[in-house]
Write a protein that holds these residues in place. Structure first.
Motif, short mmCIF file in Angstrom:
data_model
loop_
_atom_site.label_atom_id
_atom_site.label_comp_id
_atom_site.label_asym_id
_atom_site.label_seq_id
_atom_site.Cartn_x
_atom_site.Cartn_y
_atom_site.Cartn_z
N ARG A 41 0.87 -1.13 -0.07
CA ARG A 41 0.21 0.06 0.16
C ARG A 41 0.86 1.21 0.17
O ARG A 41 0.26 2.31 0.24
N PHE A 42 2.09 1.08 -0.39
CA PHE A 42 3.01 2.33 -0.39
C PHE A 42 3.64 2.48 -1.65
O PHE A 42 3.59 1.36 -2.43
N ASN A 43 4.06 3.49 -1.86
CA ASN A 43 4.62 3.92 -3.31
C ASN A 43 6.19 3.70 -3.27
O ASN A 43 6.83 3.93 -2.19
N VAL A 44 6.77 3.13 -4.29
CA VAL A 44 8.27 2.90 -4.21
C VAL A 44 8.90 4.05 -5.06
O VAL A 44 8.54 4.38 -5.87
N LYS A 46 10.72 6.29 -7.55
CA LYS A 46 11.20 6.02 -8.81
C LYS A 46 12.59 5.51 -9.15
O LYS A 46 12.83 4.73 -9.73
N GLU A 47 13.46 6.03 -8.50
CA GLU A 47 14.83 5.83 -8.34
C GLU A 47 15.18 4.27 -7.88
O GLU A 47 16.38 3.97 -8.41
N ASN A 48 14.46 3.71 -7.20
CA ASN A 48 14.60 2.45 -6.48
C ASN A 48 14.13 1.34 -7.44
O ASN A 48 14.31 0.14 -7.07
N ILE A 49 13.23 1.63 -8.44
CA ILE A 49 12.90 0.82 -9.44
C ILE A 49 13.77 0.08 -10.70
O ILE A 49 14.13 1.12 -11.26
N GLU A 50 13.96 -1.05 -10.57
CA GLU A 50 14.46 -1.73 -11.70
C GLU A 50 13.64 -1.87 -12.83
O GLU A 50 14.10 -1.54 -14.07
N LYS A 51 12.51 -2.64 -12.71
CA LYS A 51 11.74 -2.85 -13.74
C LYS A 51 10.18 -3.30 -13.17
O LYS A 51 10.06 -3.28 -11.94
N ILE A 52 9.36 -2.95 -14.22
CA ILE A 52 8.04 -2.98 -13.70
C ILE A 52 7.32 -3.94 -14.67
O ILE A 52 7.32 -3.59 -15.91
N GLU A 53 6.65 -5.04 -14.29
CA GLU A 53 5.90 -5.91 -15.24
C GLU A 53 4.38 -6.31 -14.74
O GLU A 53 4.17 -6.42 -13.77
N PRO A 54 3.50 -6.30 -15.80
CA PRO A 54 1.86 -6.40 -15.47
C PRO A 54 2.07 -8.08 -15.22
O PRO A 54 2.52 -8.65 -15.74
N GLN A 61 -6.40 -11.65 -10.20
CA GLN A 61 -6.18 -10.16 -9.62
C GLN A 61 -5.19 -9.44 -10.73
O GLN A 61 -4.15 -9.93 -10.92
N SER A 62 -5.52 -8.46 -11.25
CA SER A 62 -4.71 -7.73 -12.00
C SER A 62 -3.73 -6.94 -11.25
O SER A 62 -4.09 -6.52 -10.10
N GLY A 63 -2.53 -6.56 -11.72
CA GLY A 63 -1.49 -5.70 -11.01
C GLY A 63 -0.13 -5.55 -11.81
O GLY A 63 -0.23 -5.97 -12.76
N TYR A 64 0.68 -5.12 -10.99
CA TYR A 64 2.34 -5.19 -11.26
C TYR A 64 3.01 -5.76 -10.30
O TYR A 64 3.06 -5.59 -9.31
N VAL A 65 4.17 -6.19 -10.94
CA VAL A 65 5.28 -6.85 -10.06
C VAL A 65 6.29 -5.65 -10.18
O VAL A 65 6.86 -5.61 -11.61
N VAL A 66 6.66 -5.01 -9.34
CA VAL A 66 7.83 -4.24 -9.21
C VAL A 66 9.01 -4.99 -8.80
O VAL A 66 9.01 -5.38 -7.75
N THR A 67 10.06 -4.60 -9.32
CA THR A 67 11.43 -5.20 -9.01
C THR A 67 12.31 -4.20 -8.65
O THR A 67 12.46 -3.16 -9.50
N CYS A 75 4.21 -6.65 -5.08
CA CYS A 75 3.00 -6.41 -5.95
C CYS A 75 2.17 -5.14 -5.69
O CYS A 75 1.88 -4.75 -4.71
N MET A 76 1.79 -4.50 -6.86
CA MET A 76 1.08 -3.24 -6.64
C MET A 76 -0.15 -3.23 -7.56
O MET A 76 0.01 -3.71 -8.66
N ARG A 77 -1.14 -2.66 -7.04
CA ARG A 77 -2.35 -2.62 -7.74
C ARG A 77 -2.28 -1.83 -9.02
O ARG A 77 -2.84 -1.57 -10.37
N GLU A 78 -1.74 -0.32 -8.67
CA GLU A 78 -1.36 0.64 -9.81
C GLU A 78 0.00 1.14 -9.62
O GLU A 78 0.60 1.18 -8.52
N ILE A 79 0.39 1.80 -10.61
CA ILE A 79 1.61 2.30 -10.62
C ILE A 79 1.48 3.96 -10.96
O ILE A 79 1.09 4.21 -11.84
N ILE A 80 2.07 4.76 -9.92
CA ILE A 80 1.97 6.03 -9.97
C ILE A 80 3.52 6.47 -9.93
O ILE A 80 3.89 6.40 -8.87
#
Length: 84
Positions: A41-44, A46-54, A61-67, A75-80
Motif C-alpha cells: 500500500r506504499f509507493n516505491v 522511482k529511483e529504486n525501481i529496476e523494472k515493472i511488469e504487468p 487479480q490484475s496488478g504489477y510486479v515491481v522489481t 506487487c502493486m495494484r497501480e503504478i504512479i
C-alpha cells in the motif's frame, strides 16, 4: 531365477530411461508464472525501481510486479510515477 532377475533389471532400466527423458515441466500448461495475491500500500521511489511488469491476464487479480534495485519483488495494484 536368472531370467526373472534379467526381466526385473530390464523393466527398471526402461522406467529410469522414461523418467530421465520425460517432457514434464514444473508448471502446468496454461498456468501463469507470476500472479499477485497480496499488494503493498506504499509507493516505491522511482529511483529504486529496476523494472515493472504487468501480471498475466490469466491471474485472478490484475496488478504489477515491481522489481527494485535490491532485487526485491513487490506487487502493486497501480503504478504512479512522480517526477520529484
Amino acid at each position: 531365477m536368472e531370467m526373472k532377475m534379467s526381466c526385473v533389471c530390464l523393466v527398471l532400466g526402461l522406467v529410469l530411461l522414461m523418467t530421465v527423458s520425460s517432457d514434464a515441466t514444473p508448471h502446468a500448461s496454461g498456468q501463469p508464472d507470476m500472479c499477485c495475491f497480496n499488494f503493498v500500500r506504499f509507493n516505491v521511489p522511482k529511483e529504486n525501481i529496476e523494472k515493472i511488469e504487468p501480471t498475466n491476464s490469466n491471474c485472478p487479480q490484475s496488478g504489477y510486479v515491481v522489481t527494485t534495485k535490491k532485487n526485491k519483488q513487490l506487487c502493486m495494484r497501480e503504478i504512479i510515477l512522480k517526477n520529484d
